[in-house]
Each structure stands twice: as C-alpha cells, then as structure tokens.
Design an enzyme around this catalytic site. Structure first.
Site, PDB file in Angstrom:
ATOM      1  N   GLU A  64      16.563 -42.679  -3.519  1.00 35.04           N
ATOM      2  CA  GLU A  64      15.428 -42.328  -2.822  1.00 35.04           C
ATOM      3  C   GLU A  64      15.800 -42.623  -1.249  1.00 35.04           C
ATOM      4  OE1 GLU A  64      12.013 -44.870  -3.647  1.00 35.04           O
ATOM      5  OE2 GLU A  64      13.138 -46.140  -4.358  1.00 35.04           O
ATOM      6  N   GLY A  79      -8.544  -7.217   4.361  1.00 37.48           N
ATOM      7  CA  GLY A  79      -9.478  -6.953   5.535  1.00 37.48           C
ATOM      8  C   GLY A  79      -8.773  -7.725   6.919  1.00 37.48           C
ATOM      9  N   HIS A 122     -15.924  -8.433   0.864  1.00 35.96           N
ATOM     10  CA  HIS A 122     -14.723  -9.417   1.662  1.00 35.96           C
ATOM     11  C   HIS A 122     -14.933 -10.846   1.246  1.00 35.96           C
ATOM     12  CE1 HIS A 122     -13.342 -11.905   5.110  1.00 35.96           C
ATOM     13  NE2 HIS A 122     -12.533 -11.192   4.894  1.00 35.96           N
ATOM     14  N   ARG A 166      -3.277  -1.252  -6.519  1.00 38.71           N
ATOM     15  CA  ARG A 166      -2.357  -2.364  -6.398  1.00 38.71           C
ATOM     16  C   ARG A 166      -2.488  -3.183  -7.664  1.00 38.71           C
ATOM     17  NH1 ARG A 166      -5.459  -4.651  -1.381  1.00 38.71           N
ATOM     18  NH2 ARG A 166      -7.385  -4.728  -2.557  1.00 38.71           N
ATOM     19  N   SER A 183      16.758 -41.412 -11.088  1.00 35.18           N
ATOM     20  CA  SER A 183      15.353 -40.745 -10.806  1.00 35.18           C
ATOM     21  C   SER A 183      14.949 -40.693  -9.398  1.00 35.18           C
ATOM     22  CB  SER A 183      14.111 -41.565 -11.644  1.00 35.18           C
ATOM     23  OG  SER A 183      13.049 -41.022 -11.297  1.00 35.18           O
ATOM     24  N   MET A 234      -5.953  -7.023   8.393  1.00 37.19           N
ATOM     25  CA  MET A 234      -5.182  -6.113   9.484  1.00 37.19           C
ATOM     26  C   MET A 234      -5.762  -4.788   9.725  1.00 37.19           C
ATOM     27  SD  MET A 234      -1.085  -7.113   9.023  1.00 37.19           S
ATOM     28  CE  MET A 234      -1.185  -6.323   7.436  1.00 37.19           C
ATOM     29  N   ARG A 278       4.664 -47.894 -12.393  1.00 35.95           N
ATOM     30  CA  ARG A 278       4.837 -48.724 -11.389  1.00 35.95           C
ATOM     31  C   ARG A 278       4.209 -50.059 -11.666  1.00 35.95           C
ATOM     32  NH1 ARG A 278       2.278 -44.247  -9.686  1.00 35.95           N
ATOM     33  NH2 ARG A 278       3.394 -43.048  -8.042  1.00 35.95           N
ATOM     34  N   TYR A 307      14.472 -34.217 -16.596  1.00 41.80           N
ATOM     35  CA  TYR A 307      13.007 -33.932 -16.511  1.00 41.80           C
ATOM     36  C   TYR A 307      12.395 -34.043 -15.217  1.00 41.80           C
ATOM     37  CZ  TYR A 307      13.214 -38.860 -15.800  1.00 41.80           C
ATOM     38  OH  TYR A 307      13.408 -40.366 -15.416  1.00 41.80           O
ATOM     39  N   LYS A 353       0.948  -1.204  -0.041  1.00 46.32           N
ATOM     40  CA  LYS A 353      -0.067   0.000   0.160  1.00 46.32           C
ATOM     41  C   LYS A 353       0.985   1.109  -0.007  1.00 46.32           C
ATOM     42  CE  LYS A 353      -3.626  -0.520   2.371  1.00 46.32           C
ATOM     43  NZ  LYS A 353      -4.325  -0.468   3.943  1.00 46.32           N
ATOM     44  N   ARG A 394      -2.924   3.163   8.597  1.00 39.73           N
ATOM     45  CA  ARG A 394      -3.267   2.035   7.695  1.00 39.73           C
ATOM     46  C   ARG A 394      -2.359   1.112   7.717  1.00 39.73           C
ATOM     47  NH1 ARG A 394      -4.544   5.036   2.197  1.00 39.73           N
ATOM     48  NH2 ARG A 394      -5.860   2.881   1.867  1.00 39.73           N
ATOM     49  N   ARG A 422       9.354 -49.211 -13.416  1.00 39.69           N
ATOM     50  CA  ARG A 422      10.019 -49.503 -12.027  1.00 39.69           C
ATOM     51  C   ARG A 422       9.781 -51.021 -11.513  1.00 39.69           C
ATOM     52  NH1 ARG A 422       8.138 -46.640  -6.664  1.00 39.69           N
ATOM     53  NH2 ARG A 422       6.342 -47.846  -6.823  1.00 39.69           N
ATOM     54  N   GLY A 426      13.122 -40.431  -6.423  1.00 40.43           N
ATOM     55  CA  GLY A 426      12.093 -40.698  -5.501  1.00 40.43           C
ATOM     56  C   GLY A 426      11.885 -39.866  -4.382  1.00 40.43           C
ATOM     57  N   THR A 427      11.138 -38.482  -4.698  1.00 41.59           N
ATOM     58  CA  THR A 427      11.279 -37.666  -3.615  1.00 41.59           C
ATOM     59  C   THR A 427      10.375 -38.076  -2.310  1.00 41.59           C
ATOM     60  OG1 THR A 427       9.961 -36.198  -4.735  1.00 41.59           O
ATOM     61  CG2 THR A 427      12.169 -35.594  -4.901  1.00 41.59           C
ATOM     62  N   ASN A 428       9.525 -38.795  -2.807  1.00 34.11           N
ATOM     63  CA  ASN A 428       8.443 -39.297  -1.379  1.00 34.11           C
ATOM     64  C   ASN A 428       9.395 -39.924  -0.484  1.00 34.11           C
ATOM     65  OD1 ASN A 428       6.679 -37.889  -3.075  1.00 34.11           O
ATOM     66  ND2 ASN A 428       5.460 -39.823  -3.549  1.00 34.11           N
ATOM     67  N   ASP A 429      10.043 -41.189  -0.856  1.00 36.17           N
ATOM     68  CA  ASP A 429      10.705 -41.766   0.132  1.00 36.17           C
ATOM     69  C   ASP A 429      11.880 -41.098   0.486  1.00 36.17           C
ATOM     70  OD1 ASP A 429      10.219 -44.335   0.872  1.00 36.17           O
ATOM     71  OD2 ASP A 429       9.846 -45.190  -1.138  1.00 36.17           O
ATOM     72  N   CYS A 463      10.579 -38.435  -9.996  1.00 32.86           N
ATOM     73  CA  CYS A 463       9.387 -39.068 -10.357  1.00 32.86           C
ATOM     74  C   CYS A 463       8.484 -39.138  -9.019  1.00 32.86           C
ATOM     75  CB  CYS A 463       9.414 -40.413 -10.930  1.00 32.86           C
ATOM     76  SG  CYS A 463      10.464 -41.610  -9.665  1.00 32.86           S
TER      77      CYS A 463
END
Ligand code: ADP
Ligand code: MG
Ligand code: MG
Length: 895
Positions: free
Chosen positions: A760, A106, A457, A341, A779, A108, A578, A867, A28, A97, A633, A781-784, A847
């Site tokens: 992983e 709304g 709002h 804004r 590759s 603050m 899988r 990728y 603001k 303000r 896999r 395996g970001t979950n594990d 993956c």
C-alpha cells in the site's frame, strides 16, 4: 485526414452500414442500417459519422469533403423518393436526428419536417390532400428548429400553442384546424424572429445544414455532459447525425406513432409492451400531450399494421437475441420502422430476461453472464417497503423503475438538487419530466410523475439510472408553480414526506419502513430459488459465474458475525480482518495504560490485559470461517486515535484546575496527546512503524492469533489464520516483524501460519522483488496505495475538489471508487510481476474497497491476482463480476 490528401468518408447510406458500426454511425444509425439490410420497412436515409462530429467540434467547421458528401447522398435520397428536398410543389421532407454510440434518451436533438417553408407547405397540403396536416407539420418544424437549432425558449412556443387552444376552447391539439394552425405558424415565426433577430430560414438546404450543426453541437450541451458523467459515457465519442426521409403519423386517424418493447422492460415478463397515439408525430407519444393507448389496442384499430409489427418485433428479438425497443409510425395504414435498439431494462428484468433467453435457446450461459452486471445485482439487494403497518396509500401509478424510496416531495429540479445537497432525501414530483429535469432526477431518491407511461422520459431515464420511479399517477393534480399536489381532496406540499414503490406503483403518505430484498434473503439462505423467478435467475447466473471464475472472492470482516454473513454470501475466506475494534470499547482503558506506561512492566501489564480479550475475538472469527483462510491485519492506525480528543481533554483539565481539583489522569493523557500530535497522521507513526516502535504490541497480537488458532484446533476445527503486516515500505521492516512473529508462533506450538504484507506504500510496490523474499503473500491495500500514489487524502479531497476534477474530466470516476488503471494499476502490475518472479508461489490479493467494484474486478482478473476481498454485501457482486471477467475475453462492450 486520410493519407495523400484523400478525403475521409463521412457519410454512409443506410444500405452501407450495419449494427456493429456503432462507434462510427452511432447506435441509431447502425441499427437503422441493420433493419434496412434485414429488409424491414425503414424510410431511406443516410448517416453522418461521429468522426465528422468530432472534426466539427474540434475546429468549429465542417471537415473537408463533408458538404459535398451530404449533397451526393441527398441527391440519391431525392432520386429514390422521386421528390426534391423542399420542392414547392411536392417537397421531400427529412428528419435530422442525433444518435451517439450509447443511447442518451432525450439528451440530444432531433428536428422533424426539415424542408418545409412558406411555399412547400402548400405543395405538401396539395399532395396529401390534407391542409391541416401540412400546417401542423410546418408549425412543428418552426417549433423544433427554433428550440433546438436557435435556442428560442421552448416554453414560448408551448405557451402560444396553449393560447391558440384556449381561444378555441379546445382541450387537444387535434381540435385546431388548418386555419388555426396557419395562424399559429405566423405566431411561431414572429417568436422566431424576435428571439433570433432574423426570419425563419426558407432555404431547405440551409435548414438541413443548420440542423446538422445543431446536432453536432448538442453533444456538448450541459444536459448531455451531465448525463454522460452520470452514466460514465466517455466525453470524446461524438454523435452521429441521421438524415431520414419523413413518414407521417399526423395524417389523420388512420395514421399514428408508437413505441414498444419486445418484453416488459420493468419485470422481464414475455409479451409485447408499448404505447400508441393516433394522428401524432414524433415525440408526442412520450411527451404526454395526449393520453396514449396500449399497443394491444392497435390490433383493433389497424389489424394489418399490428400483425406486421408483431412479426417484425419477433424477428428483431431473434436477430438481436435480446429485448429490443422500437419506434414506429403508421402513415395511412403503412407501417414504418424508425428505430430499434437493444432496450434498457431494470436490474430484475436483466436477470430474468437473460435466463429466459437461455431457456429459449437464443444464448448460452456464458453470454447470459454478459447480459447482467454487478451494479444491477447490487441494485437487487436494495430493501423493499414493509407494508405491515398499512401505510396510507395516496395513489397508484405505473411501476416504471423498481425500488423503495421515500423523501420530501419537491416539485422543481433545481430545488430538489438543493434540498438533497442539504442531506435530505427527496422525491422529485412533476407532471412529466424532460431533459432539463436531469439534475433533480440525479439528486432525488425517486421520481413521481402524474403523466406518461412506461416509455415516458421519466421512466426511461430512471431505469437507466437505477432510480425508483412511479409515473403516470394520473389521480395526482400536480401544481409545480405553487409546489404541491392534490389527490382525493388531500394536499401534499413541498417538504411533506412521501414514499413511492417502483415495484407496485403505489404512492404513500409519510415514510414507510423498509425490509430486506428477496435477493438478500436468498443469499442469507432464507429463500430458495424455487420460490421466486428473480431469485431463480440470480441463482442460476451467480452459480454459473462461480463455475467460470478464476479469481477467488473473500470478504473484509472484523467480527464473527460479519464473517458468518460473508460466508453465507459465498465468501471463500477473509481477505482483511481489521483489528482496530479490538482496542475499543472497555478496552480503551487498557490502551490508555499502554500509552501512559512509564516502565516496561506497566506496558507489559496493559498488553497482558488485552491479549486474552483479543484471543477470544479471534476464536470467534476463526470458528465462523473454519476451514477457510483468515487474513488478520496487525494494528494499523496511529495510537493517539484511541485517546480522547485534544479539545475535550484540554477543557476537562482546565475545568478541574478552575475548581482547584487534581486533573489526574486527564493531565497525563493531555500531555500524551500533545506529545503524539502529528501534522499528517496518514503519513505518521502507524502500521508496521508502530509495531517496530512500541515493544510488545505486535507480539501481543501475534500471540493472540496463534493461541486462538491452537484453541480452535484443539476443539477439532481447522483454523487457517494468515498474519498481515500493514504499511511496509522496505523489506527490512517486514524481516524484523517476521522474525519475532515466527518465534512467537512457534512458542504457541502452531505451525503453518503464513506471514505476508499489505502492498500500500508505493515504495513497496516498486521493491516488490525484495519484499517478496520475506512475504508469503501480498495483499494490495488500494485505498492507501491510491492516496499515497496520488498524494492526496481521501477524506480531504472528496468534498474539496473532486467535483471540479470530475467536471474538468481529469478523471471520469473517482480513483477511490474504481481503480486508476494507468497509475495505481501500474504499481499493482509491477508488484505482481516482480513479486512472482522472486517467489513464484506468492499468493496475491486485494483488500481495498476496489475489490468489490465491478470495473476494478475486471482489472484484477487481468492483472492475474488470486483473489479479491470486499465487504460482505459486495461478495455476490464480486463473484458475478469475477465470472464475467473470466468469460469476457473478446473485449466486447458490456454496457
Ligand atoms: P430520440 O433519440 O430522442 O429518440 P429520434 O431521433 O428517435 O429522437 O426522433 C424523435 C422522434 O421523431 C421519434 O419519435 C422518432 O420516431 C420521430 N422521427 C424521427 N425521424 C422520423 C421520420 N423520418 N419520420 C417520422 N418520424 C420520425
Ligand atoms: Mg431527441
Ligand atoms: Mg428515438
């Protein structure tokens, strides 16, 4: 503190700032400064920085130098206005303000008319020649100051106002005259004293200082904290405070206040949209206290101001090169700009406007790509109502935030959160919403109000959250106290199901079925960009993203059907196929035989039974992805997951024994389940460990893959399978599997099937240089990797303690949703560096589900992956974000 004891600069005049100083001056303040420098009519004022707020919140005291700097700026403001703050004969009044870096509508506090007291109210009446106005302003000050600075319950003021109206049989606040308002001021002052234990402060500078503190403190108010969490706004930014000379829209019918957008924020249609309310101040226009008129009517009411406003809005759009929203006030025919804004907009409007701005020559396509994001694209794939069943329409309101939502009507925020927590969809129904309704709005599928317009709002917040909203459905008689609404003699009680259409504004009784969105049908190939403006804009921007991006996008798909869909959605291969499902259904029988086998022959017979079935599965997938890589896999979960549950078996065996029957196979299975039981299956016999322990299992899968490839090639196709080994932690594991796999592939008479591994297990990431020697690709395996890196299992923690962790700010967002850059991301970077050093041609992808998460895609671009792979429906999102990541090199904020 600056070096050498010098004091920081905490206060900036509007003439000193500009729009790029949002971190310091808040959005603001930065934009008020920008408008001031453009020469637009902005009342003079100054901004106290976010740094001052942070210092105050850290210590509970104004930082050194702040009070003096405020005094200096106030003195300059007074001399430029020719009035002194609260001067009894001709008072300068100011607004105080809040304004953080990111807009928090709304969330603050703002206090208007600071500087009025028992004496200056008379001065104001005299100077303005309008006694009613002076007392109206004073009662507003006590009300806002009481509520926001001193925590006096706001309802008590509202109740007193209602009583005053009732006493005069008035319907509108405009029917109260000067003496009514004077009396109301007395009532308000009594309320103030009752709740605070002291009199309403009469000293103008005290009012100012207390209001400034209250704005600082509002940064940590519950609803602000909740909003930030929802919108992923960091908790440590602090808010700036703007002190602005008051201008008055409540001076009579030649005055008023309004809000406007330079284009339609719901659809993106060009033109000016807004609401105007005569003889009103501040938030009256969005609070629904009286009915507003469309901005176009202002042309009739005050042509000169209207024309000036139109030209200012055109100028702002050209200057910001984007849709702007504004707040303005007209004081006796003189226009004042109070805020602007770059405006929030719906997902559809974001795409349409970005594309329009390219056509208008205001921005180029690279920039247009920065104006949209994957979350918005994902929203456009939400389904819409199917109206072919002609559902019963109850009412029509304003289409404020698109989408199709149904759920139980609930009339109270807390109750909505409760019902939603029980797993039931909810539509929150209110006359109008206010910031206290936030928890219910977050919990609800959609929001329906009977009052307020596109800028109310409910509308603004719902658009920000991407939530369906219909507002201003004024045929509804909403009775929140008894929990019902009536319309046309019908009653809808709490718990009755209704459906709301945020694209048309229609409200229906019951659950209306939904059908796929046009954007999904476009990706499916059923709708062409020529058919629809939104589809055209999406097509244009996603096509540009494809041209711009470096990252390839693959899909996680396990069947031919999913593979075909992924391909239609633009996937350039499968990053994770899988194979678990290839052991399910009728094939469980074979898996049971495999597990129960007592001899090599029995085991081999079971595997021989599975092989042709899996080969046929692979043929289907390779055909659907012909010419594109398919990373298969090998089986990952523990084998006992394919057996019946222990409890079921135990009961079956017990029942058989009871009846004196032979439990036969069940008994053997029960014994196997008991034998194979693991305390912690996630860390047990799974992945590559299975392949090394159960002879012939991986071999069967590799043979099925190789033979399927051979078959596809024979039929003239170009299959491109890649074999991926899960859960490797040591290169020796991979070497062992690889040696056998290479032999089998050669036997099948195929060549050129890459063999690689998931990364992983943290140890794999940390020994990536060794593992790369035996891997053609990695590759992640970001979950594990996240589970094992943090040492907690997703299924166990997301319900158990994540909410508390998020609350405590231990992480801002679940590390399963968005990659934890500092920890898990570090493992990724190490593995990329070491892997590529050992083997420069190593292909690297991801993956895990993070592959479809916008934030994470930017990280993977930065980490240099080849990728990302994600679920088919997320593929367009990943394409768009990969394109954005590639052109997004200046580090500017994309929010
Ligand atoms: P929010 O961040 O919730 O929009 P604002 O600080 O913009 O809060 O102020 C609330 C209302 O008061 C707005 O309608 C705004 O236009 C009005 N307002 C703020 N300052 C002034 C002023 N100096 N003169 C007249 N109206 C003001
Ligand atoms: Mg406010
Ligand atoms: Mg505002």
């Amino acid at each position: 503190m600056g070096a050498g004891g010098s004091v920081n600069k905490y206060v900036y005049e509007f003439t000193e700032g500009n729009k790029d100083l949002k971190d310091l001056l808040g959005g603001k303040g930065a934009n008020l400064a920008e408008m001031t420098n453009l020469g637009l009519p902005v009342p003079p004022g100054f901004t106290i920085t976010t740094e001052a707020c942070k210092a105050y919140l850290a210590t509970g005291e104004e930082p050194e130098g702040l009070p003096e700097q405020i005094a200096d700026s106030l003195a300059r403001l007074e001399s430029s206005m020719g009035k002194r703050l609260g001067d009894p004969s001709d008072p300068l009044l100011v607004s105080v303000r809040s304004g953080a870096k990111f807009s928090m509508p709304g969330m603050m506090e703002t206090v208007l008319n600071v500087g009025l007291n028992d004496r200056s109210v008379d001065g104001l009446a005299q100077q303005s020649g309008n006694e009613r106005f002076a007392w109206d302003s004073y009662r507003r000050l006590i009300q806002m100051f009481g509520k926001t600075v001193c925590d006096v319950p706001g309802e008590e003021f509202e109740h007193a106002l209602e009583e005053a109206k009732k006493a005069k049989q008035a319907t509108s606040d405009l029917d109260l005259d000067a003496s009514d308002l004077r009396q109301l001021v007395d009532v308000f002052k009594t309320l103030f004293a009752k709740h605070t234990g002291r009199e309403f402060p009469q000293e103008p500078r005290d009012q100012l200082d207390l209001a400034i503190r209250a704005v600082f403190e509002s940064w940590n108010a519950d609803r602000a904290v909740l909003y930030r969490r929802q919108e992923r706004i960091p908790a440590d930014l602090g808010t700036a405070v703007n002190v602005v000379a008051m201008v008055f829209g409540n001076l009579g019918s030649d005055s008023g206040t309004g809000v406007a957008f330079t284009r339609d924020p719901a659809t993106g249609a060009p033109g000016v949209y807004g609401d105007y309310l005569a003889n009103a101040q501040g938030e009256d226009v969005v609070a629904g206290i009286r009915n507003t008129v469309p901005l176009q009517d202002l042309e009739r009411l005050d042509k000169a101001s209207y024309d000036e406003l139109m030209s200012i809005m055109a100028r702002l759009e050209g200057h910001y090169r984007d849709l702007c929203d504004i707040e303005f006030t007209i004081e006796r025919g003189k226009l004042w700009m109070l805020q602007t804004r770059v405006g929030k907009r719906t997902a559809a409007a974001a795409f349409i406007i970005a594309s329009q701005l390219v056509d208008e020559g205001l921005i180029d396509l690279d920039e247009a790509l920065q104006r949209v994001n994957g979350a918005q694209l994902a929203q456009l794939t939400f389904p819409r109502f199917d109206l072919s069943g002609e559902p019963e329409a109850l009412a029509k309101g304003i289409a404020a935030s698109p989408g199709a939502a149904y759920g139980k009507a609930v009339f109270d925020s807390a109750r909505a959160a409760e019902v939603a927590a029980g797993g039931e969809p909810v539509i929150l129904v209110r006359r109008e919403t206010n910031p206290d309704d936030l928890p219910g709005m977050i919990a609800a599928q959609g929001i329906l109000t009977s009052r307020g317009g596109k800028t109310s709002h409910a509308a603004v917040v719902a658009r920000g959250m991407g939530k369906t909203c219909v507002c201003g459905a004024d045929d509804l008689e909403v009775d929140v106290v008894s929990g019902k609404f009536t319309v046309d003699g019908r009653t809808v009680d709490e718990g009755d199901v209704i459906s709301i259409d945020g694209t048309s504004g229609c409200v229906y009784l019951g659950e209306v079925p939904v059908r796929p969105s046009l954007v999904v049908r476009y990706f499916e190939g059923d709708v062409s960009p020529d058919d629809d403006a939104l589809v055209a804009a999406v097509h244009r921007l996603v096509t540009h993203a494809d041209a711009a991006r470096r990252l390839r996008v693959r899909a996680n798909a396990d069947t031919g059907e999913d593979a075909a869909r992924a391909r239609r959605f633009g996937a350039e291969g499968i990053g994770l196929c899988r194979t678990e499902h290839m052991f399910l259904g009728d094939r469980r029988e074979l898996v049971e035989r495999l597990i129960l086998a007592r001899t090599d022959e029995e085991r081999q017979a079971a595997l021989d039974g599975l092989m042709p079935l899996q080969r046929a599965d692979f043929v289907e997938i390779f055909q659907a992805m012909d010419g594109l890589p398919v990373t298969v896999r090998l089986i990952d979960p523990p084998l006992h997951e394919f057996l019946p549950a222990l409890e079921d078996l135990a009961v079956r065996v017990a029942v058989a024994h009871e009846r004196g029957e032979d439990a036969g196979k069940d008994e053997a299975l029960l014994a196997a389940v008991r034998r194979m039981h693991e305390q912690n299956p996630m860390l047990g016999l799974r992945g590559v460990r299975l392949g090394l322990v159960i002879p012939g299992l991986f071999a069967m899968q590799v043979r099925a893959i190789a033979e399927a490839a051979a078959e596809c090639a024979r039929q003239g196709g170009t299959p491109r399978p890649e074999i991926m080994v899960p859960l490797v932690g040591a290169v020796q594991e991979l070497e062992t599997v690889r040696a056998e796999a290479e032999r089998i592939v050669a036997e099948a008479g195929v060549s050129g099937i890459p063999i690689g591994t998931m990364i992983e297990v943290p140890r794999a990431a940390l020994t990536a240089d060794q593992i790369a020697e035996a891997a053609d690709f990695f590759s992640f395996g970001t979950n594990d990797l996240t589970q094992m890196g943090w040492g907690f299992s997703r299924d166990d923690v997301e319900g158990a303690f994540f909410p508390r962790y998020l609350e405590l700010g231990i992480f801002g967002v679940s590390p399963f949703e968005s990659i934890d850059r500092d920890g898990i991301g570090r493992l990724v970077r190490i593995a990329v560096d070491e892997g590529r050093t050992a083997r420069p041609d190593l292909k690297i992808g991801v993956c895990g589900e993070h592959g479809g998460d916008p934030e994470s895609v930017h990280f993977f671009e930065d980490a240099g992956l080849d990728y990302v792979s994600c679920s088919p429906f997320r593929v367009p999102v990943a394409r768009l974000e990969a394109g954005r990541a590639a052109v997004h090199s200046d580090g500017s904020d994309s929010r």
